[in-house]
Design a protein around this motif. Structure first.
Motif, PDB file in Angstrom:
ATOM      1  N   LYS A   1       1.006  -1.624  -0.134  1.00  0.00           N
ATOM      2  CA  LYS A   1       0.301  -0.022   0.146  1.00  0.00           C
ATOM      3  C   LYS A   1       0.892   1.108   0.149  1.00  0.00           C
ATOM      4  CE  LYS A   1      -4.364  -2.082   2.366  1.00  0.00           C
ATOM      5  NZ  LYS A   1      -5.138  -1.912   2.968  1.00  0.00           N
ATOM      6  N   ASN A   2       1.987   1.359   0.196  1.00  0.00           N
ATOM      7  CA  ASN A   2       2.900   2.457  -0.197  1.00  0.00           C
ATOM      8  C   ASN A   2       2.705   3.083   1.177  1.00  0.00           C
ATOM      9  OD1 ASN A   2       4.776   1.444  -2.728  1.00  0.00           O
ATOM     10  ND2 ASN A   2       3.256   2.599  -3.604  1.00  0.00           N
ATOM     11  N   THR A   3       2.898   2.819   2.318  1.00  0.00           N
ATOM     12  CA  THR A   3       1.895   3.586   2.965  1.00  0.00           C
ATOM     13  C   THR A   3       2.743   2.857   4.776  1.00  0.00           C
ATOM     14  OG1 THR A   3      -0.349   3.239   2.759  1.00  0.00           O
ATOM     15  CG2 THR A   3       0.096   3.711   5.320  1.00  0.00           C
ATOM     16  N   VAL A   4       3.859   3.548   5.544  1.00  0.00           N
ATOM     17  CA  VAL A   4       3.865   3.421   7.064  1.00  0.00           C
ATOM     18  C   VAL A   4       2.849   4.354   8.264  1.00  0.00           C
ATOM     19  CG1 VAL A   4       5.385   5.625   6.913  1.00  0.00           C
ATOM     20  CG2 VAL A   4       6.127   3.984   8.314  1.00  0.00           C
ATOM     21  N   TYR A   5       3.050   3.703   8.792  1.00  0.00           N
ATOM     22  CA  TYR A   5       2.404   3.842  10.287  1.00  0.00           C
ATOM     23  C   TYR A   5       2.838   4.066  11.187  1.00  0.00           C
ATOM     24  CZ  TYR A   5      -1.364   1.213   6.555  1.00  0.00           C
ATOM     25  OH  TYR A   5      -1.867   0.996   6.117  1.00  0.00           O
ATOM     26  N   LEU A   6       2.087   4.324  11.986  1.00  0.00           N
ATOM     27  CA  LEU A   6       2.793   5.156  14.008  1.00  0.00           C
ATOM     28  C   LEU A   6       1.100   4.923  14.870  1.00  0.00           C
ATOM     29  CD1 LEU A   6       5.069   6.078  15.616  1.00  0.00           C
ATOM     30  CD2 LEU A   6       3.911   8.314  14.902  1.00  0.00           C
ATOM     31  N   GLN A   7       1.533   3.785  15.273  1.00  0.00           N
ATOM     32  CA  GLN A   7       0.854   3.545  16.389  1.00  0.00           C
ATOM     33  C   GLN A   7       0.624   4.114  17.901  1.00  0.00           C
ATOM     34  OE1 GLN A   7      -2.253   1.276  16.363  1.00  0.00           O
ATOM     35  NE2 GLN A   7      -2.943   2.403  18.474  1.00  0.00           N
ATOM     36  N   MET A   8      -0.186   4.755  17.830  1.00  0.00           N
ATOM     37  CA  MET A   8       0.161   5.461  19.593  1.00  0.00           C
ATOM     38  C   MET A   8      -0.414   5.226  20.519  1.00  0.00           C
ATOM     39  SD  MET A   8       1.569   9.461  17.649  1.00  0.00           S
ATOM     40  CE  MET A   8       0.156   8.941  17.634  1.00  0.00           C
ATOM     41  N   ASP A   9       0.162   4.658  21.262  1.00  0.00           N
ATOM     42  CA  ASP A   9      -0.352   3.983  22.897  1.00  0.00           C
ATOM     43  C   ASP A   9      -0.311   4.617  24.011  1.00  0.00           C
ATOM     44  OD1 ASP A   9      -0.667   0.793  21.297  1.00  0.00           O
ATOM     45  OD2 ASP A   9      -2.110   2.221  20.705  1.00  0.00           O
ATOM     46  N   SER A  10      -0.823   5.152  24.782  1.00  0.00           N
ATOM     47  CA  SER A  10      -0.274   4.697  26.023  1.00  0.00           C
ATOM     48  C   SER A  10      -0.466   6.714  26.186  1.00  0.00           C
ATOM     49  CB  SER A  10       0.322   4.215  27.087  1.00  0.00           C
ATOM     50  OG  SER A  10       0.123   3.122  27.170  1.00  0.00           O
ATOM     51  N   LEU A  11      -0.810   7.745  25.123  1.00  0.00           N
ATOM     52  CA  LEU A  11      -0.438   8.563  24.656  1.00  0.00           C
ATOM     53  C   LEU A  11       0.072   9.781  26.273  1.00  0.00           C
ATOM     54  CD1 LEU A  11      -2.730   9.516  21.578  1.00  0.00           C
ATOM     55  CD2 LEU A  11      -0.097  10.001  22.085  1.00  0.00           C
ATOM     56  N   LYS A  12       0.246  10.277  25.737  1.00  0.00           N
ATOM     57  CA  LYS A  12       1.142  11.543  27.318  1.00  0.00           C
ATOM     58  C   LYS A  12       0.477  12.893  26.608  1.00  0.00           C
ATOM     59  CE  LYS A  12       4.264   8.644  29.056  1.00  0.00           C
ATOM     60  NZ  LYS A  12       5.932   8.474  29.966  1.00  0.00           N
ATOM     61  N   LEU A  13       0.257  14.182  27.753  1.00  0.00           N
ATOM     62  CA  LEU A  13       0.263  15.606  27.068  1.00  0.00           C
ATOM     63  C   LEU A  13       1.936  15.614  26.554  1.00  0.00           C
ATOM     64  CD1 LEU A  13      -1.323  16.677  30.218  1.00  0.00           C
ATOM     65  CD2 LEU A  13      -1.888  16.002  28.644  1.00  0.00           C
ATOM     66  N   GLU A  14       2.871  15.030  26.954  1.00  0.00           N
ATOM     67  CA  GLU A  14       3.885  15.395  26.102  1.00  0.00           C
ATOM     68  C   GLU A  14       3.738  15.334  24.744  1.00  0.00           C
ATOM     69  OE1 GLU A  14       4.198  14.191  29.183  1.00  0.00           O
ATOM     70  OE2 GLU A  14       5.708  12.836  29.747  1.00  0.00           O
ATOM     71  N   ASP A  15       3.058  14.426  24.491  1.00  0.00           N
ATOM     72  CA  ASP A  15       3.294  13.134  23.227  1.00  0.00           C
ATOM     73  C   ASP A  15       2.537  14.411  22.134  1.00  0.00           C
ATOM     74  OD1 ASP A  15       2.387  10.492  23.943  1.00  0.00           O
ATOM     75  OD2 ASP A  15       4.362  11.135  23.548  1.00  0.00           O
ATOM     76  N   THR A  16       2.020  15.227  21.813  1.00  0.00           N
ATOM     77  CA  THR A  16       0.908  16.938  21.315  1.00  0.00           C
ATOM     78  C   THR A  16       2.551  17.301  20.611  1.00  0.00           C
ATOM     79  OG1 THR A  16      -0.576  17.205  23.491  1.00  0.00           O
ATOM     80  CG2 THR A  16       0.088  19.137  21.785  1.00  0.00           C
ATOM     81  N   ALA A  17       2.017  17.144  19.738  1.00  0.00           N
ATOM     82  CA  ALA A  17       3.309  17.446  18.396  1.00  0.00           C
ATOM     83  C   ALA A  17       2.303  17.478  16.720  1.00  0.00           C
ATOM     84  CB  ALA A  17       4.300  16.725  18.613  1.00  0.00           C
ATOM     85  N   VAL A  18       3.188  18.294  16.234  1.00  0.00           N
ATOM     86  CA  VAL A  18       3.004  17.818  14.846  1.00  0.00           C
ATOM     87  C   VAL A  18       3.695  16.461  14.421  1.00  0.00           C
ATOM     88  CG1 VAL A  18       3.400  18.696  12.011  1.00  0.00           C
ATOM     89  CG2 VAL A  18       1.984  19.998  13.909  1.00  0.00           C
ATOM     90  N   TYR A  19       2.803  15.368  13.973  1.00  0.00           N
ATOM     91  CA  TYR A  19       3.612  14.452  13.083  1.00  0.00           C
ATOM     92  C   TYR A  19       4.028  14.546  12.308  1.00  0.00           C
ATOM     93  CZ  TYR A  19       4.020  12.794  18.128  1.00  0.00           C
ATOM     94  OH  TYR A  19       3.645  12.913  19.702  1.00  0.00           O
ATOM     95  N   TYR A  20       5.235  14.371  11.185  1.00  0.00           N
ATOM     96  CA  TYR A  20       5.613  14.274  10.264  1.00  0.00           C
ATOM     97  C   TYR A  20       5.642  13.335  10.170  1.00  0.00           C
ATOM     98  CZ  TYR A  20       6.058  19.662  10.404  1.00  0.00           C
ATOM     99  OH  TYR A  20       5.580  20.580  10.993  1.00  0.00           O
TER     100      TYR A  20
END
Length: 121
Positions: free
Chosen positions: A76-95
């Motif tokens: 599918k020419n696709t990469v994924y980022l599974q994010m679990d147990s998110l924290k306040l400090e994970d707030t950001a723009v993801y590239y």
């Protein structure tokens, strides 16, 4: 023309999960490592992690190790980022970014436009 389009960002409560996707076009995706970066307000862009071109080698920043997982679907020419147990400090723009040819890590020559992730308490 190489294009990377991230999706899946949004607002989530602390402890929740999100899955980001990065769909690519214009390059032989399966030949390249892929990476995720993030940039929080007022901070420099930092690497989250990467996956090598055949998906057998991954690297994660200490701040996300054990909580985030990078995977890829070469069909599918696709990469994924599974994010679990998110924290306040994970707030950001993801590239997402295209990495090394037949390798792992950088250099990173092509970038997506970013997707916002906001974690609330």
């Amino acid at each position: 023309q190489v294009q990377l389009v991230e999706s899946g960002g949004g607002l989530v409560q602390a402890g929740g999960s999100l899955r980001l996707s990065c769909a690519t076009s214009g390059l032989p995706f399966s030949n390249y490592a892929m990476a995720w970066f993030r940039q929080a307000p007022g901070k420099e862009r930092e690497i989250v992690g990467y996956i090598n071109w055949i998906g057998l080698v991954t690297y994660y920043a200490d701040s996300v190790k054990g909580r985030f997982t990078i995977s890829r679907d070469n069909a599918k020419n696709t990469v994924y980022l599974q994010m679990d147990s998110l924290k306040l400090e994970d707030t950001a723009v993801y590239y997402c970014a295209v990495g090394a040819y037949h390798g792992a890590g950088g250099p990173y020559d092509f970038w997506g436009q970013g997707t916002q992730v906001a974690v609330s308490s």
